[in-house]
Design a protein around this motif. Structure first.
Motif, PDB file in Angstrom:
ATOM      1  N   ASP A  15      18.330  -2.816  28.838  1.00 54.73           N
ATOM      2  CA  ASP A  15      19.052  -1.538  28.741  1.00 54.73           C
ATOM      3  C   ASP A  15      19.264  -1.145  27.280  1.00 54.73           C
ATOM      4  N   GLN A  16      19.553  -2.137  26.438  1.00 52.10           N
ATOM      5  CA  GLN A  16      19.744  -1.857  25.010  1.00 52.10           C
ATOM      6  C   GLN A  16      18.435  -1.413  24.364  1.00 52.10           C
ATOM      7  N   TYR A  17      17.322  -2.056  24.735  1.00 52.05           N
ATOM      8  CA  TYR A  17      16.018  -1.611  24.234  1.00 52.05           C
ATOM      9  C   TYR A  17      15.779  -0.145  24.614  1.00 52.05           C
ATOM     10  N   ALA A  18      16.069   0.209  25.857  1.00 52.05           N
ATOM     11  CA  ALA A  18      15.860   1.585  26.310  1.00 52.05           C
ATOM     12  C   ALA A  18      16.696   2.559  25.476  1.00 52.05           C
ATOM     13  N   ALA A  19      17.944   2.227  25.236  1.00 49.55           N
ATOM     14  CA  ALA A  19      18.813   3.083  24.414  1.00 49.55           C
ATOM     15  C   ALA A  19      18.279   3.180  22.988  1.00 49.55           C
ATOM     16  N   ASP A  20      17.826   2.046  22.437  1.00 51.13           N
ATOM     17  CA  ASP A  20      17.253   2.051  21.093  1.00 51.13           C
ATOM     18  C   ASP A  20      16.011   2.943  21.034  1.00 51.13           C
ATOM     19  N   PHE A  21      15.152   2.841  22.053  1.00 54.88           N
ATOM     20  CA  PHE A  21      13.941   3.660  22.074  1.00 54.88           C
ATOM     21  C   PHE A  21      14.275   5.144  22.098  1.00 54.88           C
ATOM     22  N   LYS A  22      15.286   5.527  22.862  1.00 50.92           N
ATOM     23  CA  LYS A  22      15.693   6.940  22.879  1.00 50.92           C
ATOM     24  C   LYS A  22      16.066   7.404  21.480  1.00 50.92           C
ATOM     25  N   ASP A  23      16.869   6.602  20.792  1.00 52.77           N
ATOM     26  CA  ASP A  23      17.290   6.966  19.432  1.00 52.77           C
ATOM     27  C   ASP A  23      16.101   7.049  18.483  1.00 52.77           C
ATOM     28  N   VAL A  35      13.412   7.723  29.507  1.00 54.38           N
ATOM     29  CA  VAL A  35      13.376   6.368  28.950  1.00 54.38           C
ATOM     30  C   VAL A  35      14.470   5.573  29.652  1.00 54.38           C
ATOM     31  N   ALA A  36      14.091   4.548  30.387  1.00 55.12           N
ATOM     32  CA  ALA A  36      15.088   3.746  31.111  1.00 55.12           C
ATOM     33  C   ALA A  36      14.464   2.446  31.601  1.00 55.12           C
ATOM     34  N   ARG A  37      15.337   1.491  31.876  1.00 58.01           N
ATOM     35  CA  ARG A  37      14.886   0.245  32.504  1.00 58.01           C
ATOM     36  C   ARG A  37      14.559   0.545  33.956  1.00 58.01           C
ATOM     37  N   VAL A  38      13.457  -0.004  34.418  1.00 58.29           N
ATOM     38  CA  VAL A  38      13.067   0.149  35.819  1.00 58.29           C
ATOM     39  C   VAL A  38      14.013  -0.719  36.646  1.00 58.29           C
ATOM     40  N   PRO A  39      14.721  -0.121  37.609  1.00 59.27           N
ATOM     41  CA  PRO A  39      15.691  -0.887  38.408  1.00 59.27           C
ATOM     42  C   PRO A  39      15.056  -2.128  39.053  1.00 59.27           C
ATOM     43  N   ASP A  43      11.547  -4.261  32.896  1.00 61.12           N
ATOM     44  CA  ASP A  43      10.586  -3.315  32.330  1.00 61.12           C
ATOM     45  C   ASP A  43      11.296  -2.049  31.873  1.00 61.12           C
ATOM     46  N   ILE A  44      10.762  -1.449  30.825  1.00 59.71           N
ATOM     47  CA  ILE A  44      11.289  -0.185  30.326  1.00 59.71           C
ATOM     48  C   ILE A  44      10.201   0.864  30.484  1.00 59.71           C
ATOM     49  N   GLU A  45      10.546   1.937  31.150  1.00 58.45           N
ATOM     50  CA  GLU A  45       9.600   3.025  31.369  1.00 58.45           C
ATOM     51  C   GLU A  45       9.875   4.128  30.357  1.00 58.45           C
ATOM     52  N   ILE A  46       8.819   4.549  29.668  1.00 60.02           N
ATOM     53  CA  ILE A  46       8.905   5.662  28.720  1.00 60.02           C
ATOM     54  C   ILE A  46       7.914   6.715  29.181  1.00 60.02           C
ATOM     55  N   VAL A  47       8.417   7.902  29.491  1.00 61.75           N
ATOM     56  CA  VAL A  47       7.564   9.017  29.886  1.00 61.75           C
ATOM     57  C   VAL A  47       7.672  10.069  28.795  1.00 61.75           C
ATOM     58  N   LEU A  48       6.553  10.342  28.148  1.00 61.78           N
ATOM     59  CA  LEU A  48       6.532  11.306  27.052  1.00 61.78           C
ATOM     60  C   LEU A  48       6.345  12.721  27.565  1.00 61.78           C
ATOM     61  N   LYS A  49       6.884  13.690  26.839  1.00 66.04           N
ATOM     62  CA  LYS A  49       6.661  15.100  27.192  1.00 66.04           C
ATOM     63  C   LYS A  49       5.190  15.442  27.050  1.00 66.04           C
ATOM     64  N   ASP A  50       4.572  14.949  25.977  1.00 64.85           N
ATOM     65  CA  ASP A  50       3.155  15.191  25.718  1.00 64.85           C
ATOM     66  C   ASP A  50       2.435  13.846  25.717  1.00 64.85           C
TER      67      ASP A  50
END
Length: 72
Positions: A15-23, A35-39, A43-50
């Motif tokens: 969860d902290q990695y996900a928050a860090d990635f957002k920043d 950007v969030a941890r997969v429940p 795993d951390i899922e990152i979906v980019l706009k582009d």
């Protein structure tokens, strides 16, 4: 009890990695939708706009996290 504590610690770290990635994504001006941890996983899922920004993500963000693996 120790197993439960370890699992919680790993979930918190993900969860902290996900928050860090957002920043970092905001700081590097890389647009994202999600950007969030997969429940139920670490795993951390990152979906980019582009999707074309995936190269920027790897080069500017993920390169600094030697302990992570990209799985697409």
């Amino acid at each position: 009890m120790l197993g439960v504590e370890v699992e919680k610690a790993l979930e918190d770290k993900a969860d902290q990695y996900a928050a860090d990635f957002k920043d970092i994504l905001k700081e590097k001006r890389i647009g994202y939708k999600h950007v969030a941890r997969v429940p139920g996983t670490y795993d951390i899922e990152i979906v980019l706009k582009d999707p074309a920004d995936a190269k920027k993500l790897r080069r500017r963000v993920l390169r600094g996290y030697y302990n992570l693996e990209e799985v697409s």
